[in-house]
Scaffold this motif. Structure first.
Motif, mmCIF file in Angstrom:
data_model
loop_
_atom_site.group_PDB
_atom_site.id
_atom_site.type_symbol
_atom_site.label_atom_id
_atom_site.label_comp_id
_atom_site.label_asym_id
_atom_site.label_seq_id
_atom_site.Cartn_x
_atom_site.Cartn_y
_atom_site.Cartn_z
ATOM 1 N N CYS A 72 0.819 -1.213 0.000
ATOM 2 C CA CYS A 72 0.000 0.000 0.000
ATOM 3 C C CYS A 72 0.854 1.265 0.000
ATOM 4 O O CYS A 72 0.700 2.159 0.843
ATOM 5 N N ASN A 73 1.789 1.332 -0.934
ATOM 6 C CA ASN A 73 2.585 2.525 -1.154
ATOM 7 C C ASN A 73 2.549 2.859 -2.644
ATOM 8 O O ASN A 73 1.613 2.443 -3.359
ATOM 9 N N LYS A 74 3.535 3.583 -3.135
ATOM 10 C CA LYS A 74 3.608 3.942 -4.551
ATOM 11 C C LYS A 74 4.941 3.489 -5.136
ATOM 12 O O LYS A 74 5.547 4.173 -5.965
ATOM 13 N N LEU A 75 5.389 2.350 -4.676
ATOM 14 C CA LEU A 75 6.672 1.828 -5.129
ATOM 15 C C LEU A 75 6.589 1.398 -6.586
ATOM 16 O O LEU A 75 5.581 0.830 -7.019
ATOM 17 N N SER A 76 7.642 1.658 -7.322
ATOM 18 C CA SER A 76 7.678 1.301 -8.737
ATOM 19 C C SER A 76 8.941 0.488 -9.000
ATOM 20 O O SER A 76 9.648 0.086 -8.076
ATOM 21 N N GLY A 77 9.218 0.259 -10.260
ATOM 22 C CA GLY A 77 10.391 -0.526 -10.591
ATOM 23 C C GLY A 77 10.122 -2.016 -10.435
ATOM 24 O O GLY A 77 8.973 -2.455 -10.274
ATOM 25 N N GLU A 78 11.166 -2.792 -10.495
ATOM 26 C CA GLU A 78 11.041 -4.241 -10.428
ATOM 27 C C GLU A 78 11.391 -4.754 -9.026
ATOM 28 O O GLU A 78 12.017 -4.067 -8.231
ATOM 29 N N ILE A 79 10.944 -5.975 -8.771
ATOM 30 C CA ILE A 79 11.311 -6.627 -7.516
ATOM 31 C C ILE A 79 12.788 -6.995 -7.605
ATOM 32 O O ILE A 79 13.195 -7.716 -8.520
ATOM 33 N N PRO A 80 13.630 -6.498 -6.691
ATOM 34 C CA PRO A 80 15.069 -6.790 -6.808
ATOM 35 C C PRO A 80 15.367 -8.265 -6.572
ATOM 36 O O PRO A 80 14.827 -8.886 -5.654
ATOM 37 N N ARG A 81 16.223 -8.811 -7.413
ATOM 38 C CA ARG A 81 16.601 -10.219 -7.303
ATOM 39 C C ARG A 81 17.299 -10.508 -5.977
ATOM 40 O O ARG A 81 17.269 -11.633 -5.480
ATOM 41 N N GLU A 82 17.915 -9.487 -5.389
ATOM 42 C CA GLU A 82 18.673 -9.684 -4.153
ATOM 43 C C GLU A 82 17.786 -10.131 -2.994
ATOM 44 O O GLU A 82 18.280 -10.688 -2.006
ATOM 45 N N LEU A 83 16.474 -9.891 -3.090
ATOM 46 C CA LEU A 83 15.573 -10.335 -2.019
ATOM 47 C C LEU A 83 15.631 -11.845 -1.820
ATOM 48 O O LEU A 83 15.330 -12.351 -0.738
ATOM 49 N N ALA A 84 16.001 -12.570 -2.862
ATOM 50 C CA ALA A 84 16.023 -14.032 -2.794
ATOM 51 C C ALA A 84 17.053 -14.544 -1.798
ATOM 52 O O ALA A 84 16.980 -15.700 -1.374
ATOM 53 N N SER A 85 18.007 -13.698 -1.403
ATOM 54 C CA SER A 85 19.028 -14.144 -0.455
ATOM 55 C C SER A 85 18.539 -14.090 0.993
ATOM 56 O O SER A 85 19.218 -14.591 1.887
ATOM 57 N N LEU A 86 17.365 -13.505 1.233
ATOM 58 C CA LEU A 86 16.816 -13.422 2.594
ATOM 59 C C LEU A 86 16.083 -14.721 2.903
ATOM 60 O O LEU A 86 14.858 -14.766 3.024
ATOM 61 N N GLN A 87 16.852 -15.786 3.049
ATOM 62 C CA GLN A 87 16.266 -17.120 3.118
ATOM 63 C C GLN A 87 15.545 -17.399 4.434
ATOM 64 O O GLN A 87 14.848 -18.400 4.550
ATOM 65 N N GLY A 88 15.713 -16.540 5.435
ATOM 66 C CA GLY A 88 14.981 -16.721 6.678
ATOM 67 C C GLY A 88 13.644 -16.012 6.698
ATOM 68 O O GLY A 88 12.881 -16.126 7.668
ATOM 69 N N LEU A 89 13.323 -15.279 5.611
ATOM 70 C CA LEU A 89 12.106 -14.473 5.550
ATOM 71 C C LEU A 89 10.869 -15.357 5.636
ATOM 72 O O LEU A 89 10.752 -16.362 4.932
ATOM 73 N N ILE A 90 9.931 -14.985 6.505
ATOM 74 C CA ILE A 90 8.706 -15.747 6.703
ATOM 75 C C ILE A 90 7.510 -15.043 6.072
ATOM 76 O O ILE A 90 6.592 -15.683 5.573
ATOM 77 N N ASN A 91 7.539 -13.724 6.051
ATOM 78 C CA ASN A 91 6.425 -12.954 5.483
ATOM 79 C C ASN A 91 6.983 -11.896 4.541
ATOM 80 O O ASN A 91 7.862 -11.125 4.904
ATOM 81 N N LEU A 92 6.456 -11.848 3.309
ATOM 82 C CA LEU A 92 6.836 -10.831 2.330
ATOM 83 C C LEU A 92 5.570 -10.290 1.704
ATOM 84 O O LEU A 92 4.814 -11.019 1.058
ATOM 85 N N ASN A 93 5.329 -8.998 1.898
ATOM 86 C CA ASN A 93 4.123 -8.353 1.376
ATOM 87 C C ASN A 93 4.529 -7.106 0.602
ATOM 88 O O ASN A 93 4.963 -6.105 1.173
ATOM 89 N N LEU A 94 4.400 -7.166 -0.733
ATOM 90 C CA LEU A 94 4.689 -6.032 -1.620
ATOM 91 C C LEU A 94 3.442 -5.597 -2.369
ATOM 92 O O LEU A 94 3.526 -4.920 -3.395
ATOM 93 N N SER A 95 2.278 -5.960 -1.889
ATOM 94 C CA SER A 95 1.023 -5.736 -2.616
ATOM 95 C C SER A 95 0.643 -4.261 -2.675
ATOM 96 O O SER A 95 1.150 -3.435 -1.919
ATOM 97 N N ARG A 96 -0.247 -3.967 -3.636
ATOM 98 C CA ARG A 96 -0.845 -2.634 -3.789
ATOM 99 C C ARG A 96 0.219 -1.552 -3.972
ATOM 100 O O ARG A 96 0.251 -0.551 -3.272
ATOM 101 N N ASN A 97 1.096 -1.800 -4.911
ATOM 102 C CA ASN A 97 2.080 -0.825 -5.343
ATOM 103 C C ASN A 97 1.995 -0.699 -6.861
ATOM 104 O O ASN A 97 0.961 -1.039 -7.458
ATOM 105 N N MET A 98 3.034 -0.223 -7.493
ATOM 106 C CA MET A 98 3.066 -0.105 -8.950
ATOM 107 C C MET A 98 4.275 -0.845 -9.507
ATOM 108 O O MET A 98 4.925 -0.394 -10.448
ATOM 109 N N LEU A 99 4.571 -1.972 -8.900
ATOM 110 C CA LEU A 99 5.723 -2.742 -9.323
ATOM 111 C C LEU A 99 5.487 -3.354 -10.698
ATOM 112 O O LEU A 99 4.368 -3.768 -11.017
ATOM 113 N N ARG A 100 6.530 -3.419 -11.498
ATOM 114 C CA ARG A 100 6.420 -3.990 -12.832
ATOM 115 C C ARG A 100 7.487 -5.063 -13.008
ATOM 116 O O ARG A 100 8.218 -5.394 -12.077
#
Length: 951
Positions: free
Chosen positions: A755-783
């Protein structure tokens, strides 16, 4: 007769003159000032130069004050003026122990304990007059110098360091100990003796050693053949080997060191019942501590014949069986025992006749599986001072008969049982309790009236007892020695009177989750911990400024009805480590004085209608671990200094505010961050690719289940002390719902940027956060597409990428997210087939809806998955399902043609045959045509008027 009288008076005068002369001589000695030796004064000043002293404890050590015998921590010989004592314990001193001490040639007592020295200097062995040396509770490291063996006069030596890390000190040879022929007491801890193979031989042959503490040490295995026969001349009477590592074969050798043992402590040793121990040759033995081992079964048989035993501590073992049988196995010790600790074992059955332990002063049975009522004959234990039966399955009623003769009772703990009190309203107890622990019992609904007569308690906990009604006024005459007061989780109502109470110390006061109302009386702010959360307290917080209390370390006023602004006087509370004001009716800006709290670890101001920007002064709160400013009206950008200065953050929650601008890349420096929630703001720009530097999220699991801001509370048992933690809790949007996490908050690793106005792409580097349990990027303008490496997030339980502009296919690697419990990819531009996996097909179609190009289960089948069709000889396609499919299209066309002919000629034929129907039909058509023409004309007129008004 007369001559005898003169003779008597003469002698009387002589005695008087002698007494007068002696008195004058004594006064002269007393009035003579013992002057400090100049060389020793200079040595002390040189010693001070090498030190850094906190709080200016050595302010009296100056060259202007020549009389160094008056300096703090310095003691001189009254006749010679030589410095013989230097006691600087707990001066919070750091630096080096300087060589200038060698000038104090007559020094016999040196105490530098509880400071910040790191090394035991070799030259201390040259202080030949020393009889007392204490360097304990310093972060000592390195080798214990063998030069200590030169201190032949030494009687007391304590080298137990602060545990900087396990086995901070080392000693390759204990030969130096054999030269300390006068030594009576030796205490060493956290030391590695694995190369000192002669350690037990040295102890065996020592002529004077009486007290020996080797705690948290690591020893080598002993060769029994290297030891000579022991004789009764050995003086060792106290042996402590807490948490040290020894081979099982060494224990019998230790027990043979002396026949004069009075006290043995083998606690936290992981001893098992299979180890052969014998105390038969120890007639003087009085205290045995085997706490924290692996002893199983009943009371070990080797304890049954110690007839002088006074204290027996078997807490935290695996003892089982009936408690009655355990008591029988005590043998002749039943008559002498004064303290018995069996807490946290596996003992079962009902409480036996406790009065058979006639001398017992302390009894701890907590944390077992005992059941049944409290025996009435407990009232016969007239010597009892401590009774702890908490955390069992006891039930029934405690009456006046149970307590009538317990006149010496000081500590009572019955918590976590189904016990209730049944005493008359005018009953006056025969005891004055210091410690009252009755948590989670059945004391309610009335407030226990007998507590009125307990006027000297320091600890009282009657939380979670279903007590209701108004607190009686007599109760608020609280004792000045109060340490801990807990009424939480009851239904107590009424207001707290504004009393002029002063406490000796800063007590812990916890009134959480009741029905108290009215203003908060100022005297409560004299506490060390104050928790008034989840009540109905009202009024402004400005009363905080009426007090100045450096002892207040924990303040929780959340979930009340407090109004007004947050006062700007926090500099009065320098010791605060946690502040929670969330969910009140407060408003205004965050005060600048909060930045003066350098010890602050937790700041929670959620949902308090705050506005303005985050004050720059908060960058000084470098100890912050949890910062929750969510659900307010804060504006401005997210300050970059949060990432630069607050580098200990574990939780950062700025959810639901009006922040704008980009996510600062400095947040990537947060190596301890586990929860990042910036959702529901106006943040724009790209997601920083450096988020992979959040190392705490890159590791699986966690070293802690809770996030404890401070350890407080209390323990009963024999050790007493403060051990219980206040654990942090947090509201987290999880799986679409707002939930509170407390006991498992330390396990949560979450990023919520929704629920922000984030744009751009999802960075590939997020994949290294292997302990992540919750990831919420919804309701933005990601492409762009979902990163192919997303399958590396093996711990993901919740993934929400909905309502963005994501395109492309769902990566195959997503099928590897075997722990995924919530998935929402809806309302994007995804296409292609949903990868096949048990996990991805378990979600319903809503998780994928709004993606027109997606297909496959649980959505409709993809075109390539449709069954192929084979044409027949007549040109009609034949389905692979069989010959029955030949007739389906044929019958479809026949039915459609027949329906058209019947409908068309049915209507047209009626109009041709029936004249009146025909006239009405054409009249209806004419009216419909006129109505359409009129509507068209009106629309043209309106359109011309609009165009004319614009011109």
């Amino acid at each position: 007769m007369r001559g005898g009288g003169l003779h008597f008076h003469f002698h009387l005068w002589l005695v008087f003159l002698f007494a007068l002369t002696a008195a004058s001589f004594g006064l002269g000695i007393e009035n003579q000032r013992v002057r400090c030796i100049a060389a020793e004064r200079r040595a002390l000043l040189d010693f001070k130069k090498g030190l850094t002293v906190v709080a200016n404890h050595l302010v009296s050590w100056t060259s202007e004050e020549e009389e160094c015998c008056n300096w703090i921590g310095v003691g001189c010989d009254n006749s010679t003026g030589h410095v013989v004592k230097l006691d600087l314990h707990s001066m919070f001193t750091t630096g080096e122990i300087g060589y200038s001490l060698l000038e104090l040639k007559h020094l016999s007592h040196l105490d530098l304990s509880s400071n910040n020295f790191h090394k035991i200097p070799d030259f201390i062995g040259s202080l030949s007059e020393l009889t007392y040396l204490d360097l304990s509770y310093n972060p000592l490291t390195g080798i214990i110098p063998h030069q200590l063996g030169n201190l032949s006069r030494l009687l007391y030596l304590d080298l137990v360091p602060v545990p900087f890390y396990l086995h901070s000190l080392k000693s390759d040879n204990l030969e130096w100990l054999s030269h300390l022929s006068s030594l009576k007491s030796l205490k060493i801890g956290f030391t590695n003796f694995t190369k000192a193979t002669n350690w037990l031989q040295v102890i065996q042959s020592h002529p004077s050693l009486s007290v020996l503490h080797f705690n948290f040490c690591d020893f080598s295995e002993v060769d029994p053949s290297s030891l000579s026969h022991f004789n009764s001349s050995n003086s060792l009477s106290v042996l402590h080997l807490t948490s040290s590592t020894l081979q099982p074969s060494t224990f019998p050798l230790l027990l043979n060191l002396s026949q004069k043992f009075v006290e043995l402590d083998f606690s936290d040793y992981y001893l098992s019942s299979s180890i052969s121990l014998s105390f038969d040759n120890m007639p003087a033995l009085q205290r045995v501590n085997l706490r924290g081992n692996n002893l199983e079964g009943g009371i070990p048989k080797f304890l049954g014949n110690i007839c002088n035993l006074k204290e027996l501590d078997l807490r935290d073992n695996k003892l089982s069986g009936s408690l009655g049988v355990v008591f029988k196995n005590l043998g002749c010790a039943k008559d002498s025992l004064e303290a018995l600790a069996l807490a946290r074992n596996r003992l079962t059955g009902a409480l036996p006749d406790l009065s058979i332990l006639s001398s017992l002063r302390k009894l701890s049975l907590s944390g077992n599986q005992l059941e049944g009522p409290l025996p009435v004959n407990i009232g016969k234990m007239s010597q009892l001072e401590l009774l702890d039966v908490s955390s069992n399955s006891l039930h029934g009623v405690i009456s006046e008969v149970h307590l009538f003769n317990l006149t010496k009772l000081k500590e009572l703990s019955i918590s976590f049982n189904s016990l209730s009190f049944n005493t008359s309203s005018d009953w006056i107890p025969p005891f004055q309790l210091d410690y009252i622990d009755m948590r989670s019992c059945k004391l309610g609904p009335q407030f226990p009236s007998w507590l009125r007569w307990q006027t000297n308690f320091s600890v009282m906990d009657i939380s979670d007892n279903n007590i209701s009604g108004t607190m009686p006024n007599w109760f608020w005459n609280l004792p000045s020695g109060l340490v801990f007061l807990n009424f939480s989780f009851n239904k107590i109502s009424g207001s707290i009177p504004n009393l002029q109470l002063e406490f000796d110390d800063s007590p812990f006061i916890v009134l959480r989750s009741n029905l108290f109302h009215g203003s908060i009386p100022p005297f409560l702010f004299n506490s060390g911990v104050l928790d008034l959360s989840i009540n109905m307290f009202s009024g402004p917080l400005s009363l905080l400024c009426m007090r100045m209390n450096n002892g207040l370390s924990y303040l929780d006023l959340s979930y009340n009805l407090l109004v007004g602004g947050i006062p700007d006087c926090w500099s009065k509370y320098k010791s605060l480590t946690a502040i929670n004001l969330e969910n009140n009716n407060l408003l205004g800006v965050i005060p600048n004085s909060l930045g003066s709290l350098q010890n602050l670890k937790s700041l929670r101001l959620r949902n308090t209608s705050l506005y303005g920007e985050i004050p720059h002064s908060l960058k000084n709160c470098t100890a912050l671990q949890l910062l929750d400013l969510g659900d307010n009206k804060l504006t401005g950008i997210i300050p970059p200094w949060i990432g630069e200065r607050l580098d200990r953050l574990i939780v950062l929650r700025l959810r639901s505010n009006e922040f704008h601008g980009n996510i600062p890349s400095t947040l990537c420096r947060q190596q301890f961050l586990q929860v990042l929630d910036l959702s529901l703001n106006n943040i724009s720009g790209d997601i920083p690719s450096c988020l992979n530097n959040l190392t705490a999220m890159a590791h699986f699991g966690s070293s802690m289940e809770t996030i404890s801001i401070m350890g407080i509370g209390y323990a009963m048992d024999f050790s007493g002390g403060i051990v219980e933690d206040f654990d942090e809790h947090l509201l987290v949007v999880w799986k679409g719902f707002e939930r509170e996490y407390g006991n498992t908050l330390g396990l949560l690793k979450s990023i919520d940027l929704s629920c922000n106005k984030l744009s751009g792409e999802i960075p590939r580097e997020l994949a290294s956060l292997q302990g992540l349990i919750n990831l919420n990027l919804s309701r933005n303008m990601l492409r762009g597409s979902i990163i192919r490496e997303i399958g590396q997030l093996k711990s993901l339980d919740s993934l929400d990428l909905s309502t963005n502009n994501l395109s492309g296919e769902i990566p195959e690697s997503m099928s590897e997210l075997s722990f995924l419990g919530v998935l929402d990819l809806s309302n994007n531009k995804l296409s292609g087939k949903i990868p096949s996996s048990t996990q991805l097909q378990s979600f319903n179609a809503i998780s994928y809806s709004g993606n027109l190009g997606l297909c496959g289960e649980p959505l409709s089948k993809c075109p390539e998955d449709e069954p192929p069709k084979v044409p027949n000889n007549g040109g009609i396609e034949r389905s692979s399902e069989g010959d029955e499919g030949l007739f389906e299209p044929l019958w479809f066309f026949i039915g459609m043609t027949t329906g058209f002919l019947v409908g068309f000629w049915g209507i047209l034929g009626s109009l041709v045959i029936n004249r009146s129907w025909r006239h009405k039909y054409f009249q209806l058509v004419n009216k419909l045509r006129e109505w359409i023409r009129l509507r068209m004309a009106l629309m043209v007129v309106k359109l011309r008027r609009k165009l004319g008004s614009k011109e």
